[in-house]
Design a protein around this motif. Structure first.
Motif, PDB file in Angstrom:
ATOM      1  N   GLY A 272     -86.454  -8.194  52.670  1.00  0.00           N
ATOM      2  CA  GLY A 272     -86.131  -6.843  53.090  1.00  0.00           C
ATOM      3  C   GLY A 272     -84.855  -6.324  52.481  1.00  0.00           C
ATOM      4  O   GLY A 272     -84.201  -6.985  51.659  1.00  0.00           O
ATOM      5  N   ILE A 273     -84.475  -5.132  52.938  1.00  0.00           N
ATOM      6  CA  ILE A 273     -83.317  -4.454  52.379  1.00  0.00           C
ATOM      7  C   ILE A 273     -82.808  -3.438  53.389  1.00  0.00           C
ATOM      8  O   ILE A 273     -83.564  -2.977  54.258  1.00  0.00           O
ATOM      9  CB  ILE A 273     -83.696  -3.768  51.045  1.00  0.00           C
ATOM     10  N   GLY A 274     -81.525  -3.085  53.286  1.00  0.00           N
ATOM     11  CA  GLY A 274     -80.949  -2.103  54.199  1.00  0.00           C
ATOM     12  C   GLY A 274     -81.493  -0.706  53.945  1.00  0.00           C
ATOM     13  O   GLY A 274     -81.685  -0.302  52.797  1.00  0.00           O
ATOM     14  N   THR A 275     -81.739   0.037  55.019  1.00  0.00           N
ATOM     15  CA  THR A 275     -82.349   1.369  54.887  1.00  0.00           C
ATOM     16  C   THR A 275     -81.492   2.496  55.456  1.00  0.00           C
ATOM     17  O   THR A 275     -81.823   3.666  55.274  1.00  0.00           O
ATOM     18  CB  THR A 275     -83.727   1.389  55.582  1.00  0.00           C
ATOM     19  N   SER A 276     -80.419   2.163  56.172  1.00  0.00           N
ATOM     20  CA  SER A 276     -79.581   3.233  56.714  1.00  0.00           C
ATOM     21  C   SER A 276     -78.723   3.814  55.600  1.00  0.00           C
ATOM     22  O   SER A 276     -78.466   3.164  54.566  1.00  0.00           O
ATOM     23  CB  SER A 276     -78.682   2.700  57.834  1.00  0.00           C
ATOM     24  N   ASP A 277     -78.249   5.034  55.810  1.00  0.00           N
ATOM     25  CA  ASP A 277     -77.380   5.650  54.808  1.00  0.00           C
ATOM     26  C   ASP A 277     -76.099   4.849  54.621  1.00  0.00           C
ATOM     27  O   ASP A 277     -75.523   4.831  53.528  1.00  0.00           O
ATOM     28  CB  ASP A 277     -77.054   7.093  55.214  1.00  0.00           C
ATOM     29  N   TYR A 278     -75.636   4.159  55.677  1.00  0.00           N
ATOM     30  CA  TYR A 278     -74.452   3.307  55.559  1.00  0.00           C
ATOM     31  C   TYR A 278     -74.699   2.217  54.509  1.00  0.00           C
ATOM     32  O   TYR A 278     -73.851   1.934  53.666  1.00  0.00           O
ATOM     33  CB  TYR A 278     -74.127   2.645  56.895  1.00  0.00           C
ATOM     34  N   HIS A 279     -75.864   1.588  54.577  1.00  0.00           N
ATOM     35  CA  HIS A 279     -76.187   0.507  53.650  1.00  0.00           C
ATOM     36  C   HIS A 279     -76.484   1.051  52.257  1.00  0.00           C
ATOM     37  O   HIS A 279     -76.046   0.482  51.254  1.00  0.00           O
ATOM     38  CB  HIS A 279     -77.384  -0.296  54.177  1.00  0.00           C
ATOM     39  N   ILE A 280     -77.268   2.126  52.203  1.00  0.00           N
ATOM     40  CA  ILE A 280     -77.670   2.673  50.903  1.00  0.00           C
ATOM     41  C   ILE A 280     -76.449   3.113  50.096  1.00  0.00           C
ATOM     42  O   ILE A 280     -76.321   2.806  48.901  1.00  0.00           O
ATOM     43  CB  ILE A 280     -78.648   3.849  51.089  1.00  0.00           C
ATOM     44  N   LYS A 281     -75.514   3.796  50.751  1.00  0.00           N
ATOM     45  CA  LYS A 281     -74.367   4.348  50.040  1.00  0.00           C
ATOM     46  C   LYS A 281     -73.273   3.316  49.811  1.00  0.00           C
ATOM     47  O   LYS A 281     -72.762   3.169  48.684  1.00  0.00           O
ATOM     48  CB  LYS A 281     -73.803   5.534  50.833  1.00  0.00           C
ATOM     49  N   TYR A 282     -72.898   2.575  50.872  1.00  0.00           N
ATOM     50  CA  TYR A 282     -71.721   1.718  50.778  1.00  0.00           C
ATOM     51  C   TYR A 282     -72.041   0.274  50.381  1.00  0.00           C
ATOM     52  O   TYR A 282     -71.211  -0.380  49.736  1.00  0.00           O
ATOM     53  CB  TYR A 282     -70.960   1.729  52.105  1.00  0.00           C
ATOM     54  N   LYS A 283     -73.209  -0.228  50.765  1.00  0.00           N
ATOM     55  CA  LYS A 283     -73.563  -1.612  50.438  1.00  0.00           C
ATOM     56  C   LYS A 283     -74.236  -1.718  49.077  1.00  0.00           C
ATOM     57  O   LYS A 283     -73.935  -2.628  48.295  1.00  0.00           O
ATOM     58  CB  LYS A 283     -74.477  -2.182  51.537  1.00  0.00           C
ATOM     59  N   PHE A 284     -75.149  -0.774  48.802  1.00  0.00           N
ATOM     60  CA  PHE A 284     -75.923  -0.854  47.559  1.00  0.00           C
ATOM     61  C   PHE A 284     -75.520   0.178  46.507  1.00  0.00           C
ATOM     62  O   PHE A 284     -75.956   0.067  45.357  1.00  0.00           O
ATOM     63  CB  PHE A 284     -77.421  -0.699  47.871  1.00  0.00           C
ATOM     64  N   ASN A 285     -74.719   1.175  46.900  1.00  0.00           N
ATOM     65  CA  ASN A 285     -74.376   2.252  45.971  1.00  0.00           C
ATOM     66  C   ASN A 285     -75.641   2.770  45.290  1.00  0.00           C
ATOM     67  O   ASN A 285     -75.726   2.884  44.055  1.00  0.00           O
ATOM     68  CB  ASN A 285     -73.367   1.766  44.922  1.00  0.00           C
ATOM     69  N   SER A 286     -76.629   3.085  46.103  1.00  0.00           N
ATOM     70  CA  SER A 286     -77.954   3.409  45.598  1.00  0.00           C
ATOM     71  C   SER A 286     -78.436   4.730  46.180  1.00  0.00           C
ATOM     72  O   SER A 286     -77.653   5.503  46.741  1.00  0.00           O
ATOM     73  CB  SER A 286     -78.917   2.265  45.952  1.00  0.00           C
ATOM     74  N   THR A 287     -79.744   4.981  46.040  1.00  0.00           N
ATOM     75  CA  THR A 287     -80.363   6.182  46.592  1.00  0.00           C
ATOM     76  C   THR A 287     -81.546   5.771  47.460  1.00  0.00           C
ATOM     77  O   THR A 287     -82.047   4.645  47.365  1.00  0.00           O
ATOM     78  CB  THR A 287     -80.881   7.107  45.477  1.00  0.00           C
ATOM     79  N   ARG A 288     -81.999   6.716  48.267  1.00  0.00           N
ATOM     80  CA  ARG A 288     -83.152   6.431  49.130  1.00  0.00           C
ATOM     81  C   ARG A 288     -84.382   6.068  48.304  1.00  0.00           C
ATOM     82  O   ARG A 288     -85.149   5.166  48.677  1.00  0.00           O
ATOM     83  CB  ARG A 288     -83.436   7.641  50.023  1.00  0.00           C
ATOM     84  N   GLU A 289     -84.588   6.761  47.207  1.00  0.00           N
ATOM     85  CA  GLU A 289     -85.773   6.509  46.380  1.00  0.00           C
ATOM     86  C   GLU A 289     -85.726   5.104  45.767  1.00  0.00           C
ATOM     87  O   GLU A 289     -86.736   4.391  45.734  1.00  0.00           O
ATOM     88  CB  GLU A 289     -85.869   7.564  45.266  1.00  0.00           C
ATOM     89  N   GLU A 290     -84.544   4.695  45.297  1.00  0.00           N
ATOM     90  CA  GLU A 290     -84.412   3.364  44.701  1.00  0.00           C
ATOM     91  C   GLU A 290     -84.611   2.267  45.730  1.00  0.00           C
ATOM     92  O   GLU A 290     -85.183   1.208  45.423  1.00  0.00           O
ATOM     93  CB  GLU A 290     -83.036   3.225  44.048  1.00  0.00           C
ATOM     94  N   ILE A 291     -84.174   2.504  46.944  1.00  0.00           N
ATOM     95  CA  ILE A 291     -84.349   1.511  48.012  1.00  0.00           C
ATOM     96  C   ILE A 291     -85.834   1.295  48.293  1.00  0.00           C
ATOM     97  O   ILE A 291     -86.291   0.151  48.466  1.00  0.00           O
ATOM     98  CB  ILE A 291     -83.597   1.941  49.288  1.00  0.00           C
TER      99      ILE A 291
END
Length: 498
Positions: free
Chosen positions: A99-118
């Motif tokens: 699995g992977i983090g799906t909250s905006d906290y995780h997407i932005k600060y943990k993965f430096n990613s976007t919702r689509e990439e997640i």
């Protein structure tokens, strides 16, 4: 919708992440086998890529247990999944939990990613895991703080990719029960294919609501509860296995059943507590030492008349022999009479009233009232009339030397002596007593009840000894804790030698 609730135990993975509570492989196997006996459906055995020890534990647990599914945790990383698959090669039923983090906290600060990439990474991980095993569980980390519309998109994508179980964790313990229940309900109503998979809950206890959130999720359609024994886990812990099992056993009108043999709960709770060096708080639901203890006089009277007056759970249902009537200044005559009768002392009402008055005066000045106290109050000096009396006790003990004890007993007017060595002075003395008393008896419990102020004050010992399938209780009090222990042991023996 099936009303069968699957119990997913993560004591050996999430529970073991508590600092200072690490287990070796032998200890993990011991707990895994006990979980299997209890009836747990899924055992999360570890995070194989995290360390060689975790990898080996998953391998050996896979070999050691038969029918539960063995689950290995991974991140949404191909190497993690490769290692997990290798660790699960001996499992009769293996599951990869990715699995992977799906909250905006995780997407932005943990993965430096976007919702689509997640979503892309989530789908890729599930598809990659499906190359190894059919049973793939996906976790949406921090789902509790993920907005429902986006969470539904993620879950729909991984279901389409082949996930068989979708885990909705309240990773930070943030949700309120109604909020978490509505999250599960939203997924049930808005995700295509959701009826073809199992929804799991994984709730943390940061705000003290892990169990409440889990129950709310189940009532709204989740059918797998991720739990740990004694509620252990990171930070404030996880949802407690014993609480979920007993909630649905007690509320049988809900029609939700588990495969858990609840009579195994208490022993496994003690095993986990001991192996992980994690004491159980006294007021812990189901397994705390006060869970079935009653000190209020009104409560005690009610329980003695009918257990269900103040107990919604029969202690035997969780593997505890009986409830506990604790004597304090708030106890009534009924509790005092019951405790005396346990020791074979039956008093007429007038005598009971006199003893009760003395009992209240003592209780006002003493925090804990033990059985020796009330027996003396009742005018029964057990040592004076006991068949077996301790004549003398001599022990030699210290660092770097073997403990040795010499014991003399007077039994019905005859004198007997014996000596033995053991693992400490109490063990040596008990072995010496056993040489004299040729009966099959097993020490079930050894508890130092209280040592009050001062090095010369009284130590009080409670022992429970099993003989021919019956438990006998003994008590001893002495300034020497070894002597108090042997007095308690002999006291218990006297009760089945009469």
């Amino acid at each position: 919708m099936s009303d069968r609730l699957f119990i997913f135990d993560t004591t050996l993975r999430d529970g073991e992440q508590v600092p200072g509570c690490q287990l070796n492989t032998v200890e993990k196997i011991q707990i895994a086998r006990a979980l299997e006996t209890m009836g747990v459906d899924v055992i999360e055995a570890g995070f194989p890529v995290s360390s060689p020890g975790d990898f080996n534990s998953v391998v050996e647990i896979s070999k050691a247990v038969t029918w539960p599914t063995i689950c290995a945790l991974t991140r949404a990383v191909e190497k993690d999944i490769d290692v997990a698959a290798e660790a699960l090669k001996y499992a009769k039923r293996g599951r990869i939990h990715t699995g992977i983090g799906t909250s905006d906290y995780h997407i932005k600060y943990k993965f430096n990613s976007t919702r689509e990439e997640i979503i892309e990474r989530a789908v890729a991980a599930v598809k990659y895991a499906k190359k190894y095993v059919e049973d793939v569980q996906f976790y949406a980390e921090d789902a509790g703080r993920t907005d429902n519309e986006y969470l539904a998109k993620v879950i729909e994508a991984v279901v389409k990719a082949g996930a068989t179980v979708v885990n909705i964790p309240d990773t930070t313990g943030y949700c309120l029960p109604e909020e978490f229940g509505n999250k599960i309900k939203f997924l049930k109503e808005n995700v295509k294919g959701i009826d073809n998979v199992v929804i799991a809950t994984h709730c943390h206890n940061d705000l003290g609501m892990a169990t409440a959130n889990t129950v709310s999720g189940i009532l709204n359609g989740a059918r797998q509860a991720e739990v740990t024994m004694n509620g252990i886990g990171e930070r404030a812990g996880n949802t407690s296995l014993e609480e979920i099992a007993m909630i649905f056993k007690s509320h049988h009108d809900l029609g939700i059943t588990t495969n858990i043999n609840t009579r195994c709960i208490y022993n496994l709770s003690k095993t986990v507590s001991s192996l992980m060096n994690m004491p159980i708080q006294p007021n812990k639901a189901i397994v705390g030492r006060n869970a079935f203890a009653h000190s209020s006089g009104i409560h005690q009277d009610g329980v003695l008349k009918n257990r269900e007056s103040y107990e919604i759970i029969d202690p035997k249902d969780v593997g505890i022999d009986e409830n506990s009537i604790v004597l304090t200044a708030r106890s009534g005559r009924a509790a005092l009479k019951h405790r005396l009768e346990v020791h074979g002392i039956h008093l007429e009402q007038e005598k009971l009233d006199q003893v009760y008055d003395k009992f209240l005066r003592l209780a006002d000045s003493k925090k804990d009232i033990n059985d020796d106290d009330i027996i003396i109050l009742a005018g029964h000096e057990r040592l004076a009339s006991a068949r077996i009396k301790l004549a003398y006790l001599q022990v030699t003990s210290g660092v770097g030397i073997k403990s040795v004890a010499s014991v003399g007993l007077d039994i019905a007017g005859e004198h007997f002596e014996a000596a033995a060595s053991g693992n400490g002075p109490v063990d040596a003395a008990i072995k010496a007593v056993k040489q004299i008393i040729h009966r099959k008896m097993t020490l079930q419990e050894f508890l130092i009840q209280a040592i009050t102020r001062g090095s010369d004050d009284m130590g009080k010992v409670h022992m429970q000894v099993e003989h021919n399938g019956v438990n006998y209780y003994g008590f001893g009090a002495n300034t020497d804790i070894v002597a108090a222990s042997i007095e308690a042991y002999i006291d218990a023996i006297n009760k089945f030698m009469d």
